[in-house]
Each structure stands twice: as structure tokens, then as C-alpha cells.
Design an enzyme around this catalytic site. Structure first.
Site, PDB file in Angstrom:
ATOM      1  N   GLU A 138       0.782  -1.235   0.000  1.00  0.00           N
ATOM      2  CA  GLU A 138       0.000   0.000   0.000  1.00  0.00           C
ATOM      3  C   GLU A 138       0.816   1.287   0.000  1.00  0.00           C
ATOM      4  OE1 GLU A 138      -3.463   0.423  -0.130  1.00  0.00           O
ATOM      5  OE2 GLU A 138      -3.350  -1.671  -0.726  1.00  0.00           O
TER       6      GLU A 138
ATOM      7  N   SER B 195     -44.892 -36.443  35.875  1.00  0.00           N
ATOM      8  CA  SER B 195     -44.429 -37.124  37.094  1.00  0.00           C
ATOM      9  C   SER B 195     -43.085 -36.621  37.591  1.00  0.00           C
ATOM     10  CB  SER B 195     -44.355 -38.634  36.837  1.00  0.00           C
ATOM     11  OG  SER B 195     -45.638 -39.151  36.556  1.00  0.00           O
TER      12      SER B 195
END
Length: 791
Positions: A105, A494
Site C-alpha cells: 500500500e 411425574s
């Protein structure tokens, strides 16, 4: 008189004088024009510079870092936010990564004042010659200026502002600060912002662990993230990588051996990343699936931090254990699919017109994109179908042939003339395929699947601390985001009886109290106007039996008679000790059979009380929360077993109830758990609600309590003979094989307040029964039954 020659000389002098005058005037005009131009440029630049905004966004840089959710052992299980970003300080960036970025860059970054005149002039000349504004000549500083303060529109005015802003940035920040901001802010594709995030996204590793070639690959992305994406365009990405490597070599940042070696390597990216992967994603292919836990953590954080949740860089560390979570997910998946298969193949999910061969890839892609994908089952388009062969496409370029089991599973849908109501499997049908649940080389075999309509919940925690180790809110988060652990209100059946039995111990019952398991008719006035004649699950009555045996066999009629004796009002008040809200459990006799409403999360907390000696420890998921810098914002301070301030029932009640639940796991409806796990510290209770609409198992061993549930979102029977012991207990057992590995058996010390007689435990000091003066009112028939100790 003057000669002609002298006359000629006299005539030429004015001409030369005029020429030099014009030249001097032209030079002067040009100089004045140049000076004016320079002054105008200086004026314009000064004006632009004065109009520039403050750069507080850079001097006080706070990048948008997403919320990340982690397991207890450091695995990423969820990520939420618009941008994937890992903030990294410049001091922590490896040198070869910085070299790659600067080479690609801005190789003169540390020398120029923010702009590079030669680069700008070169770009301007190219733009003039081509008539396009394609070249920008931007330095890293100029890119930072553009990304934070300017638009991406390519105009000369914007370029002037960009240059001016670059000078301002260079004046107020150091080079390292600028580079640090650039490395953390730049977009690099796949929703990844910054180089650290890109390293994790593309290669599945931290920035300090990527190679030179991988650094060059990422460094080549800023110019065109989509064009050089190594996942989408590996060929172009390789070319770009090699260009960056060449730049690094030419600039002397790598030697020839490194250049040649890295250049020759194939492009290898992390396979887990998909081009259109959702923001909420796992870190890698082998990361545990814990989407329900991650989503729950996200919701809790949003309640506290609001919209900052997704940008502040919060890290949420949960109590989830990777290995146990994986075991829970796999167990739930395996048993839900097995249950679903027992009831047959329902048929394809849809159908598309395959059209001409040339159009098929496009048709297949469109068909698959409209189907929600699951990590467990992939959508596929059938290309061939017969009683002897099924070939399907799982992508436009990949096909699979299904195994023989698929032919048996779908035989009714492969018949030449399917029966009425049977949707045939034909070319163009959309089906689901998966790897078999068991066998050899399963990863190479494909079989026919279908998404179960039944749903599930499973959650496990340390019963002393409350730390949740595994949480599965359903079959697949991608297909159904409803978290059944925390959001599903269902009848416990239950599995709720132990809380009623615990209340009975406080009203004078003992494990040896004899109760009659015989038919009973309940007055319509007590049931809302309808005669109630409850029955046991197996449909028979066994007569008088001790309380402990009634719980082992889960006798409904015994539970109802106990409820009559202690009264529903007392039971409703008592269950609040375990964290159940009275409003969800109407004070009537059906409460004894679990007719109220609970969530699996509540049942987890309730059973912790029996497991840890009587303390109401709160289950919790989040251990701590930190910000992007690592500072701790929140820390769990859960009260643990042993804290007298959270005692729910006294130690003798908890000890006796544990012994009763242990007997259920040895001799009763949960005996399969002890037989398979071969441990002597297992305790728990199965549960099946009315008409088998809900199936449960709640139990504990070692230091772990786990609760499982199965049912349909729109309640309907699971099957005439389906029970919690048959459906959910196997899930619990498979999970516990992992959770209890190398965990010693828990031995509970008998309290002095409890005595043992013939293998049963009793309170040393009996409590007053229902005939006690302080007891709540009960009908006379119930009083007589209690007095005689025979129901």
C-alpha cells in the site's frame, strides 16, 4: 547622407527591441500568473484546511468491535455485530505483517508527510490520458482520511480535502498511531474489518500466527476486497498475493528463499467461512454448536448495554464447557432423529423443475438458497430416483448417492405408483441428506434425513455452584430459534412428584408410610365441575404400598392421596421454596401429577436443591464480561451451596429425598440410568404428562444435575407408549457419559437429624402430621387415612 546599409541597421533595432519587450512581458505575465496561482492554491488550501472537521474520531479512536461470546474454555461460540473486528495494538503486530502492508500500500509511509507527490502526479497524468478517474495515488494516511471523514466519490474537490485532511492527521498523530488505526479500520471482505479480524476470518488463526504468504494475501485485499477475496476468487487472490510477495522481495523485506517458498504454496483458507455467512457465526468448523447459549447471552447483554452491545467490543465469558456442550448437542440430535425415524418418512419438502441440463446448476443453486441450511442436515435436489438408487445435488457442482438405508426409509415414496397421500420422490424433489448417526466411515456416507417436528430442551449445571455447562434449546437454532430451555412452559408430569413428596415429609409422612394404590373418584366440585377418575400410566392398581415404592413406580393414585392429605394449598405454598411460582401451579389435586407449568430451566434449579443438600442455588450462564481492553465490567457472584441464606429445605429433607430419588434410579422407572452408567450416586425422576404430550427426565450424579424434555411446540401426543424414561433418559445417559468421565462418585454424609432403619431413612425427630393443630384443614376422609397409615 546615410548609406543604405546604415538605414537597414536602423530599421532592425526597433524590431529586436519589440521582441525583447514582448518576451519580458510574457515572462512577467507568466510569473505573475504562477504567483497568483500559487497564492490562489495556498488560499484555497488554507480555506479547505480551516473547514476540516476535528479529528477526535482518530485521536480518541474507538472502533466498532462486535459482541463475542466465549465458552469457559476459551472457544468462540457466538459473534454479534455489523462488523467483525479484532482490535490489535501496533506493538503487537508482527513485523512481517507490517512489511506486507507497507509493501502493498505505501512503502514510503514512514518518510513522506502524509502525501506522496510523485504518486499523485502519476495518477493525475494517467487520469488525463485515459479520461478516467481511476487512479488515486493514495497513501495510507490519505486512506485513513477518506475512510473516516470523506466519501468514496472520485472528484478533484474530494481529493483536495483528502490531501488537506492527511496533513492535519500527520500533524496531530504519530506514524504508528496512523498505521494502527488503518490496520484496525480497513474493510477486507467477509464482513471483516481490520487485519486481525481478517486473519481469523480467512485463516482461522490470530494475526501473530499467520505466515508471510498469508500476510501478503490479506495485505493485497484493501485495493479490491471482493476481487481478491481468497474464498470467492482464489486464483485472483493468488496472483495478488504473489505481487505483494514480489514487492516485499524487491524492497528487501524478505529474502529470495522466503519469496520463492511462499509463492509456490497453494491458497489455503479456512473452510468454515462461507461467502454469505451470517454475522452470528462460529469461529471454526470444529467449534462447538452453542447458538442457543450464545443468543441467551446476547439477550442478557442487550438488556444491560442496549445498542452499545454490538459495537463496544464486549467479551462475554460463559460457563459452557465445550466437550460437554458437544456431547449434549450430539445426544439430542441422535435421539430426536431416531424418534422421528420410527414414525416414517413424511416426504420431500418441495419440488423444482430441473429444466434443461444447461440450466440445472442455476436451478439447483436457487432451490438450495431458499432452504434454511442446517449443520446436521443439508438440503439437496434429487437428480435420480428409483427403488434402487437416489442421487441428489447438495450444490450446483457436487452430487451424492444415498445409502441403502435411505431406500428402505423412503420405500413408500419411491414406489412406481405411490399410495394416495404419499408424495413421491422424483427428479426435482427437495430432500434433506446427512451422514449416518453411527457406523464406520460415516463421514463418507450420505443418507436420507428429515427435520424432526418434535422439539427438545436439555440443560446441565454444577449443582453446587449453579454454573451451566451445557444448554441445548432445540434440535437446530438455524431452523428454530425458540429456546425451549428458558421459554417453553410445559407440564412436568411425574417429574414434579418429588416436590410433592418433599412437602409430604414435612407434614409427617415417611418413606415407610403405606398408601393405597387403588381407584379413586374425585368430586366434581374439586375439579371444576367434572368427575375425575385418574389412573396410573400402566393402567393397573397394586394396592397398599410404602411411599418409597410408590415413587419408584411413579404411582399417580398414591400421589393424589398424598396431595389430599397435605392439601393442595400447602403444596402450592411449599413448592415456592424450589423456585416455582404459585400462580403457575393452581392449588388443586392435579398438581400432584405435574399439571402446572414449568420451564426446563426452573426444573434444573428445583432438582439442584435435592442434589446439593437443600440449597436453592440459581443456575447461571455468564461468568464475567469484559470490554475491548480486557477490563472486567461484570463478574458473577452466585451464592453457592452451603450458604445458609439460600437454604430451601433442611438437610434432613434433602437427604431423605435424595435417597428416595436414588432408589428410583436403582429400582424404579429410571433404573436404566444406573445400569448403563454403572454408578451408585445417580438419582432422578422420569416424567410423562397427560396423554404423553411431554416427556422428561431430571436427575443428577457426580456434581452435575441435568434436565431433559421432549415434545411438540403445538402440544400433541408423542405416542401411545412414549415416556420420559424411553425418550429423554437415553439423552441424559449419553450426555452423562461425557460429563461424569473421570468424576468420582459423590458420597453424601448422613446428617445427625436422620436415622437409618432397614435401608430407609427417617427423621430422627418426627414432625407433626396433618392432624397437628397447626396443619391446614383437610377433609375427614383424608384424616382417617393418615391416622391408619393405609390409603
Amino acid at each position: 547622407m546615410p548609406t543604405p546599409r546604415n538605414n537597414k541597421k536602423s530599421a532592425g533595432a526597433p524590431k529586436r527591441s519589440t521582441f525583447w519587450s514582448i518576451l519580458r512581458w510574457t515572462v512577467g505575465a507568466c510569473a505573475a500568473g504562477a504567483a497568483s496561482g500559487v497564492l490562489l492554491c495556498v488560499f484555497v488550501f488554507a480555506y479547505i484546511y480551516q473547514q476540516l472537521p476535528p479529528i477526535d474520531a482518530l485521536t480518541d479512536y474507538r472502533p466498532k468491535v462486535p459482541l463475542r461470546v466465549w465458552s469457559a474454555d476459551g472457544k468462540l461460540i457466538g459473534e454479534f455485530g455489523e462488523e467483525r473486528r479484532d482490535f490489535v495494538k501496533i506493538a503487537d503486530v508482527p513485523q512481517h505483517v507490517k512489511d506486507a502492508i507497507l509493501s502493498a500500500e505505501d512503502d514510503g509511509f514512514y518518510e513522506h508527510p502524509g502525501i506522496e507527490v510523485t504518486g499523485i502526479l502519476r495518477a493525475a497524468v494517467i487520469n488525463v490520458l485515459t479520461g478516467r478517474r481511476g487512479q488515486g495515488g493514495s497513501t495510507i494516511t490519505m486512506q485513513v482520511a477518506r475512510n473516516f471523514f470523506l466519501t468514496t466519490q472520485r472528484t478533484y474537490t474530494r481529493k483536495l480535502y483528502e490531501i488537506a485532511m492527511s496533513f492535519k492527521i500527520e500533524h496531530e498523530l504519530t506514524k504508528d498511531q496512523i498505521l494502527e488505526i488503518y490496520m484496525n479500520q480497513i474493510y477486507l471482505g467477509q464482513r471483516a474489518y481490520g487485519f486481525a479480524s481478517a486473519a481469523r476470518t480467512y485463516f482461522g488463526r490470530p494475526l501473530d500466527q499467520i505466515s508471510v504468504g498469508e500476510a501478503a494475501t490479506i495485505a493485497g485485499l484493501p485495493v479490491a476486497p471482493s476481487a481478491y477475496n481468497p474464498i470467492v476468487n482464489p486464483t485472483r487472490a493468488t496472483m495478488r498475493r504473489n505481487y505483494v510477495l514480489r514487492r516485499m522481495y524487491d524492497l528487501g523485506r524478505i529474502d529470495e528463499l522466503t519469496y520463492q517458498t511462499e509463492k509456490s504454496l497453494p491458497m489455503q483458507v479456512r473452510k468454515a467461512v462461507e461467502p454469505d455467512a451470517p454475522v452470528n457465526t462460529n469461529a471454526s468448523a470444529d467449534t462447538v454448536t452453542a447458538h442457543y447459549a450464545a443468543e441467551l447471552a446476547r439477550m442478557l447483554m442487550y438488556d444491560i448495554f442496549g445498542s452499545e452491545t454490538y459495537t463496544r467490543g464486549l467479551n462475554v465469558y460463559t460457563t459452557i464447557r465445550t466437550e460437554e456442550q458437544r456431547a449434549a448437542v450430539e445426544s439430542v440430535r441422535r435421539h430426536l432423529i431416531a424418534y422421528d425415524h420410527r414414525y416414517g418418512y413424511r416426504g420431500p419438502e418441495g419440488r423444482v423443475d430441473l429444466g434443461a441440463a444447461a440450466d440445472r446448476p442455476k436451478v439447483i443453486r436457487a432451490a438450495l438458497e431458499h432452504r434454511t441450511s442446517s449443520p446436521f442436515m443439508l438440503p439437496a435436489v434429487v437428480l435420480e430416483a428409483s427403488p434402487k438408487k437416489i442421487v441428489a445435488a447438495i450444490s450446483p457442482t457436487e452430487t451424492v448417492e444415498l445409502d441403502e438405508e435411505s431406500l428402505r426409509f423412503a420405500r413408500r415414496h419411491l414406489a412406481a405408483k405411490p399410495a394416495r397421500g404419499i408424495e413421491p420422490i422424483v427428479p426435482g424433489s427437495i430432500i434433506r441428506v446427512m451422514h449416518p448417526l453411527s457406523g464406520k466411515n460415516v463421514d463418507k456416507i450420505w443418507t436420507l434425513g428429515q427435520v424432526p417436528r418434535v422439539e427438545t430442551a436439555f440443560v446441565a449445571a454444577d449443582f453446587n455452584t449453579g454454573a451451566v455447562h451445557a444448554l441445548v434449546g432445540g434440535f437446530d437454532f438455524n431452523l428454530n430459534m425458540f429456546n425451549h430451555v428458558t421459554q417453553a412452559w410445559r407440564q412436568p408430569g411425574s417429574s414434579f412428584k418429588p416436590f410433592i413428596y418433599s412437602a409430604a415429609l414435612e407434614r409427617g409422612f415417611t418413606p415407610a408410610t403405606v398408601i393405597n394404590d387403588a381407584p379413586i373418584s374425585i368430586d366434581p366440585k374439586l375439579t371444576g365441575g367434572k368427575l375425575w377418575e385418574p389412573k396410573n400410566y400402566e393402567g393397573r392398581f397394586d394396592g397398599p404400598m410404602p411411599l418409597y415404592r410408590a415413587l419408584e413406580l411413579s404411582k399417580n393414585l398414591v400421589s393424589i392421596r398424598i396431595m389430599q392429605a397435605i392439601t393442595p394449598a400447602y403444596a402450592q405454598q411449599y413448592i415456592e421454596r424450589f423456585g416455582f411460582a404459585a400462580k403457575n401451579h393452581p392449588a388443586n389435586l392435579p398438581m400432584a401429577l405435574g399439571a402446572g407449568s414449568v420451564t426446563p430451566w426452573q426444573m434444573l434449579g428445583g432438582y439442584m436443591v435435592f442434589a446439593n443438600g437443600g440449597y436453592r442455588v440459581q443456575p447461571y450462564l455468564i461468568d464475567r464480561v469484559t470490554d475491548a481492553t480486557g477490563a472486567t465490567l461484570m463478574q458473577a457472584t452466585n451464592r453457592q451451596a452451603g450458604d445458609p441464606s439460600i437454604r430451601a429445605v433442611d438437610e434432613r429433607n434433602a437427604f431423605v429425598m435424595n435417597s428416595l430419588l436414588h432408589r428410583v434410579a436403582v429400582n424404579g422407572t429410571a433404573r436404566r440410568a444406573t445400569a448403563l452408567l454403572k454408578r451408585d450416586d445417580i438419582a432422578g425422576k422420569t416424567g410423562t404428562s397427560n396423554d404423553s404430550q411431554d416427556a422428561w427426565f431430571c436427575g443428577y450424579a457426580g456434581n452435575t444435575v441435568a434436565v431433559g424434555w421432549m415434545g411438540y411446540d403445538q402440544p400433541k401426543p408423542l405416542g401411545s407408549r412414549e415416556t420420559g424414561g424411553g425418550l429423554v433418559l437415553p439423552i441424559w445417559v449419553d450426555y452423562m457419559r461425557t460429563a461424569l468421565k473421570d468424576v468420582p462418585e459423590t458420597t453424601r454424609v448422613q446428617p445427625e437429624s436422620v436415622v437409618e432403619r432397614d435401608g430407609l431413612y427417617f427423621y430422627r425427630d418426627p414432625v407433626g402430621g396433618v392432624d397437628d393443630a397447626s396443619a391446614l384443614s383437610v377433609d375427614q376422609a383424608a384424616r382417617d387415612l393418615v391416622r391408619d397409615q393405609i390409603f
